[in-house]
Design a protein around this motif. Structure first.
Motif, short mmCIF file in Angstrom:
data_model
loop_
_atom_site.label_atom_id
_atom_site.label_comp_id
_atom_site.label_asym_id
_atom_site.label_seq_id
_atom_site.Cartn_x
_atom_site.Cartn_y
_atom_site.Cartn_z
N PRO A 1 1.24 -11.28 0.34
CA PRO A 1 0.54 -11.00 1.60
C PRO A 1 -0.88 -10.49 1.38
O PRO A 1 -1.73 -10.62 2.25
CB PRO A 1 1.37 -9.90 2.26
N ALA A 2 -1.15 -9.96 0.20
CA ALA A 2 -2.45 -9.35 -0.01
C ALA A 2 -3.54 -10.37 -0.23
O ALA A 2 -4.71 -10.08 -0.01
CB ALA A 2 -2.39 -8.41 -1.21
N ALA A 3 -3.19 -11.55 -0.65
CA ALA A 3 -4.23 -12.52 -0.96
C ALA A 3 -3.71 -13.90 -0.64
O ALA A 3 -2.65 -14.29 -1.11
CB ALA A 3 -4.62 -12.43 -2.43
N ASP A 4 -4.46 -14.63 0.18
CA ASP A 4 -4.04 -15.98 0.50
C ASP A 4 -4.86 -16.97 -0.32
O ASP A 4 -5.52 -16.59 -1.28
CB ASP A 4 -4.19 -16.23 2.00
N ALA A 5 -4.82 -18.23 0.09
CA ALA A 5 -5.51 -19.25 -0.70
C ALA A 5 -7.01 -19.01 -0.75
O ALA A 5 -7.65 -19.21 -1.78
CB ALA A 5 -5.21 -20.62 -0.10
N ARG B 1 0.76 -16.64 8.99
CA ARG B 1 -0.33 -17.61 9.04
C ARG B 1 -1.37 -17.29 7.98
O ARG B 1 -1.77 -18.15 7.22
CB ARG B 1 -0.98 -17.58 10.41
N ALA B 2 -1.82 -16.08 7.98
CA ALA B 2 -2.83 -15.72 7.01
C ALA B 2 -2.89 -14.21 6.92
O ALA B 2 -2.82 -13.53 7.93
CB ALA B 2 -4.18 -16.24 7.44
N SER B 3 -3.00 -13.72 5.72
CA SER B 3 -3.19 -12.28 5.60
C SER B 3 -4.02 -12.01 4.37
O SER B 3 -4.05 -12.80 3.43
CB SER B 3 -1.84 -11.58 5.49
N TYR B 4 -4.71 -10.91 4.42
CA TYR B 4 -5.55 -10.53 3.31
C TYR B 4 -5.59 -9.02 3.28
O TYR B 4 -5.69 -8.37 4.32
CB TYR B 4 -6.96 -11.09 3.51
N SER B 5 -5.47 -8.48 2.09
CA SER B 5 -5.53 -7.04 1.99
C SER B 5 -6.55 -6.65 0.94
O SER B 5 -6.30 -6.75 -0.25
CB SER B 5 -4.16 -6.48 1.63
N ALA B 6 -7.70 -6.26 1.45
CA ALA B 6 -8.77 -5.90 0.52
C ALA B 6 -8.38 -4.69 -0.30
O ALA B 6 -8.69 -4.61 -1.48
CB ALA B 6 -10.04 -5.62 1.31
N ALA B 7 -7.67 -3.76 0.34
CA ALA B 7 -7.34 -2.53 -0.37
C ALA B 7 -6.43 -2.82 -1.55
O ALA B 7 -6.68 -2.36 -2.68
CB ALA B 7 -6.69 -1.55 0.59
N CYS C 1 -21.18 -1.22 1.93
CA CYS C 1 -20.66 -2.56 1.61
C CYS C 1 -19.22 -2.46 1.15
O CYS C 1 -18.37 -3.27 1.54
CB CYS C 1 -21.49 -3.20 0.50
N VAL C 2 -18.94 -1.49 0.31
CA VAL C 2 -17.58 -1.35 -0.22
C VAL C 2 -16.61 -0.96 0.89
O VAL C 2 -15.55 -1.57 1.06
CB VAL C 2 -17.54 -0.32 -1.36
N LEU C 3 -17.02 0.03 1.71
CA LEU C 3 -16.10 0.51 2.75
C LEU C 3 -15.85 -0.57 3.80
O LEU C 3 -14.70 -0.76 4.23
CB LEU C 3 -16.67 1.76 3.41
N LEU C 4 -16.91 -1.26 4.20
CA LEU C 4 -16.72 -2.33 5.19
C LEU C 4 -15.80 -3.41 4.64
O LEU C 4 -15.10 -4.09 5.38
CB LEU C 4 -18.06 -2.96 5.55
N GLY C 5 -15.83 -3.57 3.32
CA GLY C 5 -14.95 -4.56 2.72
C GLY C 5 -13.52 -4.07 2.61
O GLY C 5 -12.58 -4.85 2.72
N LEU C 6 -13.37 -2.76 2.42
CA LEU C 6 -12.02 -2.26 2.14
C LEU C 6 -11.22 -2.00 3.41
O LEU C 6 -10.00 -2.05 3.38
CB LEU C 6 -12.11 -0.96 1.34
N PHE C 7 -11.89 -1.67 4.50
CA PHE C 7 -11.14 -1.30 5.70
C PHE C 7 -11.46 -2.23 6.86
O PHE C 7 -11.97 -1.79 7.89
CB PHE C 7 -11.43 0.15 6.09
N GLY D 1 -0.16 -2.57 8.97
CA GLY D 1 -0.71 -1.27 8.58
C GLY D 1 -2.22 -1.38 8.45
O GLY D 1 -2.82 -2.44 8.63
N TRP D 2 -2.87 -0.29 8.14
CA TRP D 2 -4.33 -0.31 8.02
C TRP D 2 -4.77 -1.16 6.83
O TRP D 2 -5.90 -1.60 6.75
CB TRP D 2 -4.87 1.10 7.86
N TRP D 3 -3.84 -1.40 5.93
CA TRP D 3 -4.27 -2.03 4.69
C TRP D 3 -4.14 -3.54 4.71
O TRP D 3 -4.67 -4.23 3.85
CB TRP D 3 -3.47 -1.48 3.51
N LEU D 4 -3.45 -4.08 5.71
CA LEU D 4 -3.21 -5.52 5.69
C LEU D 4 -3.88 -6.16 6.89
O LEU D 4 -3.59 -5.83 8.03
CB LEU D 4 -1.71 -5.81 5.72
N LEU D 5 -4.77 -7.10 6.61
CA LEU D 5 -5.48 -7.78 7.68
C LEU D 5 -4.79 -9.11 7.96
O LEU D 5 -4.72 -9.97 7.08
CB LEU D 5 -6.93 -8.03 7.25
N ALA D 6 -4.25 -9.24 9.16
CA ALA D 6 -3.61 -10.51 9.53
C ALA D 6 -3.97 -10.80 10.97
O ALA D 6 -3.28 -10.41 11.89
CB ALA D 6 -2.10 -10.43 9.36
#
Lengths: 226, 673, 317
Positions: free
Chosen positions: C96-100, B529-535, B484-490, B518-523
């Motif tokens: 960039p790491a966290a959006d709304a 538009r939108a980005s999320y970086s779980a790491a 669960c943690v790994l699937l969330g982080l990468f 990079g591997w750490w930023l999900l966009a």
């Protein structure tokens, strides 16, 4: 031609859009409101918004008869009707309307569906209309439908009347935004109708209360048999 | 040896062999649980590895001349089946490890039989995903249904469990009929049951739609979509926990696999109303599932309803994909499908974890009823912390895996400009709202699940002596928690893995968009538009929490003693003098807000004690409205029908012979004319 | 990620943590004035925090490790949330790491932990508070999400920085959908920060509590952290509201001068907002708990409506 006149008031389109949104917002707040006093105040606000939007249209397009209808709106819907309504509920001493036939979030959900329908229905009309405000026709129609919904869901007579008046507001807004207002005669006629309707309703309320000891319209279902 | 060969020569025979050894030595628990189940887990890892390399490889096919003459089994390993095989391998590894510890402590079923059934079940699921013709698919599908039925009813001495098993088997078969009809339709008159022939099925006219609806019905019955969900909350509590875990985590996904295979691969998914239908059914299923999971009082029923909710979410995602695909928005379709498949994987992980935790709790306390649990955080802290991971993931909270798929799904709801249909265009924001509500409500259900079981005071005396999980069980739980943690982080790695699958089904994928960062930023669309970086998220939390802790401890220590211990006192509770465990919220109490807010959805019956009762009992129960509104009328209808038919039944052999005779005569005359 | 962005980020975080109690103090002060009471000093929350940090922690007998970890987790979540929101500048390292959506997730992570901590000791009030908090949460969370969605439909982005940049740079354009969102957001914010129509921050009457009921068992530094986190939450919601609906003045460049200017504007806006909040709290009465779903349901519907209005009325960018 319209474009050149619009130059006088460049933000007219936006102001009317905002007015339209506030009309819709007020329509929804009326749908969600339980207190009759607040309902009347919301109705008053709706009148003001209507007045502002008609005035904006009048100023930006330079149509003088719209100025008159703006003044009628102000006199009737912002001053006269709320005053009459306030008097009425003071005389009838009803301040609360606790029960609605449907619970409020459910009503709002139905309201949202109505908005979607209204917009889709209004799309062809707004393509026909040549005014700058055509995108607001959908909202005006939605306001009419919302008021109709409110008439259906309320169990007391006074909120129903307010809903009826709000429906008329929506209609007026639709007329202004679709065709820059109806001919003066029609508007005067409607205004007069509303006035007379109000008086009749006033008499009617007292009659209902004398008859049934309550303003709950569900009481009237009993009258059907007799 | 190709990847398909590895699966055919090593994994399938390996699992079958394990099962056979088990049934040969049926009463050797040490052999079975100490050796056979762990070696099954090793094969699971191997399957996951094979499948992972299968995702990037070209499709491989085999024809095995097993079965009936002239009807060989066609097998095919492509990226879609590889992905689901990976899910199966990864989940079964953890469950097999756990099962080795769990069944050891159980009583009832014969160990060897369990071992055989369990591994046959695994093999049948592998076969479902490998088969390439309708005939072999149905054989594998039925084997899966039967072996899981026997696993569900492994405690067959209890009447309730037998009833649950019967319901499961019934609905599984009604569904199988739907699938069979759908395949029959697609195979047409050609008599060729291979999927290859079905792909050439004409795309226009009414028949593809009928085939799709039949497949939706059939696979929906297995997955548990709305009117066909009733077997889930019955079968899951009845089954042993590892079986519940594999049924909920993996078997439901075989139905999703089937639906994807039929609608995208075989029928080419061209009509937007298919998507709309799936979207609406999915949302209804999700809302229904989550509301009901929040009001359950049995911990496994709660999870079963939560599985219904998650299937609803997955179906919603498929619906969105279909809509986007039919309007030629390939990038959005890829986004929605990626979110869907991601959620499949996530659900397999966190739901298996939670089901396994209930198994451990069940063994430690002998209790499934939430109203008799509580306070297990003290007696089984390791399980509790692992369950917390699963619960946070299931509630869709960052930085765990459940959040990522929900995030992707919300993104695909959000950027839908470009849909031409007027009503559709407006329906999507409203559905996004419903989706958000589901996500938030699942948080409620999960807090209830965790809080009532593990927190508070023990509601019964014996809970104080509950023992923590054994080594195998913990290892199994750990496998899923780490997953669960790994699937969330990468997420980027997972999305890169899903890319070939979406390319197969849609012709587009997210690899480029994701690889741009990079591997750490999900966009998934673009960075503005939108980005999320779980790491980053995780690291910031992981750094900040100790930082706050150290600062607080260092500067504002108050009166700490030498070891940093704090003073323990009785609970304050606003100064109420007597507090008992009975004063906490029960499971019913905790879900009271939900019952009130959604009172119109729920059929809630209550029994109040009379005021003079010296030993008052309060009872409340929430019923599934579908029983009353759908199933009971059907039952009555069937009874009515059979009563009519029973008129033909006289019990005299001569009359039966007469029937046959008349039928024979009629047929002869008909064929002649 | 540039060095200035990192610096601005840390500065904003530090400032938020430092100023948040002052905002709470200011709201309390305004409320006291409006209610004709003599007001507590502005720095009162700091004194309280100082006092609590120096008090001994008394832990209930059966409090578990989760109970002790929760304050730290909740505080960190809130600090992180405060860091995500573009308060002074949109050029933030963390944006960039966290959006709304992640921000909503962060709030809900904190909520889940505080609810679990409330259930941990196993008292009647703790679980009551947890249940009610989750009730508020499951309605407020989707509503908040919808508010963000309406805003992100305008800017075509869910990244908070981009939203604020788009809304801040606009010429004079009126977005009717923002009017709806603003009303919905205000309602959600009142509920989420445990303010009067939904919860009473000053109450200690057992049966009406929501937030207070969950944290009854906390004392000493744990309580201090939770109180501080509460202030941070209020502060974050204020900043969010300002960033979404009155973004004028937020620095887009990230230069020290513009940040100082933004800080000045922000202080003014926060002061005005705090006064407004006190006004709302004075003018309205606390609702029964089962009116809260209706209140929040209305907010939810309004937010959905905002999205619809955006799609229907404001076609085009």
């Amino acid at each position: 031609m319209i474009r050149s006149i619009l130059g006088v008031l460049p933000e007219a389109g936006q102001i009317i859009n905002l007015c339209a949104a506030i009309m819709l917002l007020l329509g929804f707040s009326m749908l969600a409101q339980r207190r009759i006093l607040t309902l009347i105040n919301l109705f008053l606000l709706q009148g003001i918004v209507l007045f502002v939007s008609i005035l904006t249209v009048a100023l930006s397009t330079g149509q003088n008869h719209l100025l008159w209808s703006a003044i009628i709106t102000l006199a009737l819907k912002v001053v006269a009707l709320p005053w009459i309504l306030h008097r009425l509920i003071r005389r009838l001493s009803v301040k609360w309307d606790v029960e609605t036939l449907l619970n409020i979030p459910a009503t709002m959900l139905v309201g949202i569906m109505l908005v979607i329908v209204a917009f889709n229905v209004a799309t062809p009309i707004s393509e026909l209309s040549g005014t700058v405000l055509r995108s607001t026709i959908g909202i005006a129609l939605a306001c009419v439908l919302l008021s109709f919904l409110m008439m259906i869901t309320r169990s007391k007579a006074v909120p129903q009347v307010i809903a009826f008046l709000a429906m008329e507001n929506g209609l007026f807004f639709a007329a202004t935004s679709a065709t820059y207002g109806m001919p003066m005669v029609v508007e005067l006629g409607i205004a007069l109708d509303v006035m007379i309707g109000m008086v009749i309703f006033g008499v009617f309320f007292f009659q209902i209360r004398q008859q049934f000891d309550s303003l709950d319209i569900r009481q009237m279902e009993r009258a059907r048999e007799e | 040896m190709s990847i398909l060969d590895w699966i055919l020569i090593v994994i399938i025979p390996g699992w079958l062999l394990i099962g056979i050894i088990g049934i040969v030595f049926p009463y050797r628990p040490h052999l079975i649980y100490g050796l056979l189940f762990p070696s099954g887990a090793v094969l699971g890892v191997l399957l996951a590895v094979c499948a992972l390399s299968g995702i990037v490889a070209a499709p491989q096919t085999r024809v095995l001349s097993l079965g009936l003459p002239d009807l060989p089994f066609h097998l095919r390993l492509d990226t879609l089946s590889s992905f689901f095989l990976f899910l199966l391998g990864a989940a079964s590894t953890g469950i097999s490890i756990y099962a080795g510890g769990y069944f050891r402590r159980g009583k009832g079923a014969i160990p060897g039989l369990l071992c055989l059934l369990y591994h046959v079940f695994l093999v049948s699921m592998v076969c479902v995903m490998l088969t390439d013709d309708g005939y072999a698919f149905m054989i594998a599908w039925e084997t899966m249904a039967l072996s899981s039925f026997f696993l569900v009813t492994s405690d067959h001495r209890i009447a309730e469990i037998r009833r649950a098993g019967y319901l499961y088997l019934l609905i599984a078969h009604i569904g199988a009929v739907g699938i069979l009809l759908s395949f029959g339709l697609m195979a047409g008159n050609a008599g060729d049951y291979t999927f290859d022939a079905m792909r050439r099925f004409p795309e226009d006219g009414i028949w593809p739609a009928v085939a799709f609806l039949l497949a939706l019905f059939g696979f929906g019955a297995k997955a548990g979509i709305l009117p066909l969900h009733v077997w889930l909350p019955e079968a899951h509590p009845a089954a042993p926990s590892p079986v519940s875990a594999i049924m909920s985590g993996v078997m439901l996904k075989t139905a999703i696999y089937g639906l994807l295979r039929v609608s995208f691969d075989l029928l080419h998914a061209k009509y937007w109303w298919w998507g709309l239908l799936l979207l609406l059914i999915g949302l209804a299923t999700a809302v229904f599932g989550v509301i009901f999971s929040a009001v359950q009082t049995d911990m496994k029923r709660l999870l079963a309803y939560s599985s219904i909710e998650n299937i609803g979410i997955i179906l919603t995602g498929i619906g969105l994909t279909l809509i986007f695909k039919s309007f030629a928005l390939p990038h959005l379709a890829a986004l929605a499908l990626t979110a869907t498949l991601y959620h499949c994987l996530n659900h397999a992980y966190f739901k298996s974890l939670l089901f396994l935790c209930t198994g451990t709790v069940l063994h430690a306390t002998g209790e499934r009823n939430l109203g008799r649990l509580g306070g297990l955080m003290r007696s089984m802290p390791r399980v509790a912390w692992l369950a917390l991971v699963g619960m946070l993931a299931a509630a869709g909270l960052p930085p765990l895996n459940g959040f990522v798929s929900e995030w992707l799904m919300l993104q695909s709801f959000l950027f839908t400009s470009g849909l031409p249909q007027g009503y559709l265009h407006m329906l999507l924001p409203v559905s996004a709202a419903a989706f958000a509500l589901v996500a938030a409500l699942s948080g409620f259900a999960m807090v209830k699940f965790f809080g009532i079981i593990f927190l508070g005071q023990p509601r019964e005396e014996n809970l104080l002596h509950a023992h923590d999980a054994g080594r195998h069980e913990l290892l199994g739980l750990l496998w899923f928690a780490v997953g669960c943690v790994l699937l969330g982080l990468f997420p980027n790695l997972v999305i890169a893995m899903l890319d070939p699958v979406t390319r197969l089904l849609l012709g587009s994928g997210l690899r480029e968009a994701v690889a741009a960062n990079g591997w750490w930023l999900l966009a998934p669309i673009s960075q503005d538009r939108a980005s999320y970086s779980a790491a980053t998220f995780f690291v910031s939390l992981a750094l900040f929490i100790p930082f706050v802790f150290v600062v607080v401890r260092r500067f504002f220590h108050g009166n700490l003693d030498l070891y940093g211990n704090v003073k323990r006192v009785p609970a304050w509770d606003c100064g109420f003098p007597s507090q008992t465990a009975r004063m906490q919220d029960t499971a019913e109490g905790f879900s009271q807000p939900i019952r009130r807010v959604f009172s119109s959805f729920l059929r809630h019956t209550r029994q109040h004690p009379s005021p003079f009762d010296t030993n008052p009992v309060y009872r409340g129960s929430v019923e599934d409205p579908f029983w009353k509104w759908l199933y009971q009328p059907i039952v009555r209808l069937v009874e009515y029908g059979t009563n009519i038919v029973a008129f033909l039944q006289h019990g005299r052999i001569a009359i039966y012979l007469l029937y046959s005779f008349i039928t024979l005569l009629a047929l002869l005359m008909l064929t002649n004319g | 990620m540039t060095f200035t962005a990192l610096f601005t980020q840390l500065f904003a975080l530090f400032l938020a943590a430092l100023l948040a109690p002052a905002l709470t103090g200011w709201v309390n002060q305004c409320r006291a004035w409006l209610q004709n009471r003599s007001a507590p000093p502005l720095l009162m929350p700091y004194y309280t925090l100082h006092k609590l940090f120096h008090k001994e922690v008394l832990l209930a007998h059966n409090a578990s490790s989760l109970f002790r970890a929760a304050p730290y987790i909740v505080f960190s979540c809130m600090a992180l949330a405060a860091a995500i929101v573009p308060t002074l500048s949109t050029d933030l390292a963390f944006s960039p790491a966290a959006d709304a959506i992640a921000l909503v997730g962060l709030f809900s992570l904190a909520r889940v932990f505080i609810a679990l901590a409330g259930m941990d000791v196993g008292t009647a009030f703790g679980s009551l508070g947890a249940r009610r908090e989750m009730l508020i949460g499951f309605l407020a969370e989707p509503a908040l999400l919808m508010v963000f969605f309406a805003a992100s439909l305008i800017s075509q982005s869910t990244s908070l920085s981009t939203i604020v940049e788009t809304l801040g740079q606009r010429e004079f354009t009126i977005y009717p959908s923002l009017a709806f969102s603003a009303v919905a957001f205000a309602m959600v914010a009142l509920a989420e920060t445990a303010r009067i129509p939904v919860d009473n921050p000053a109450t200690h009457l057992e049966l009406t509590m929501i937030h207070e009921a969950m944290i009854l068992e906390y004392s000493g530094r744990h309580l201090a952290l939770i109180e501080w986190a509460g202030s941070l939450k209020l502060f974050t919601y204020f900043c969010l509201g300002i960033a979404l609906f009155f973004p004028v003045g937020i620095s887009l460049a990230g230069t020290p001068l513009s940040i100082a200017q933004a800080g000045f504007f922000m202080t003014l806006k926060l002061a005005a907002g705090g006064f407004l909040l006190a006004l709302v709290e004075t003018l309205s009465a606390k609702m029964r708990i089962f009116r809260a779903p209706e209140f929040l349901g209305t907010a939810f519907m309004l937010a959905v409506l905002a999205m619809l209005v955006r799609l229907l009325l404001e076609t085009g960018p």
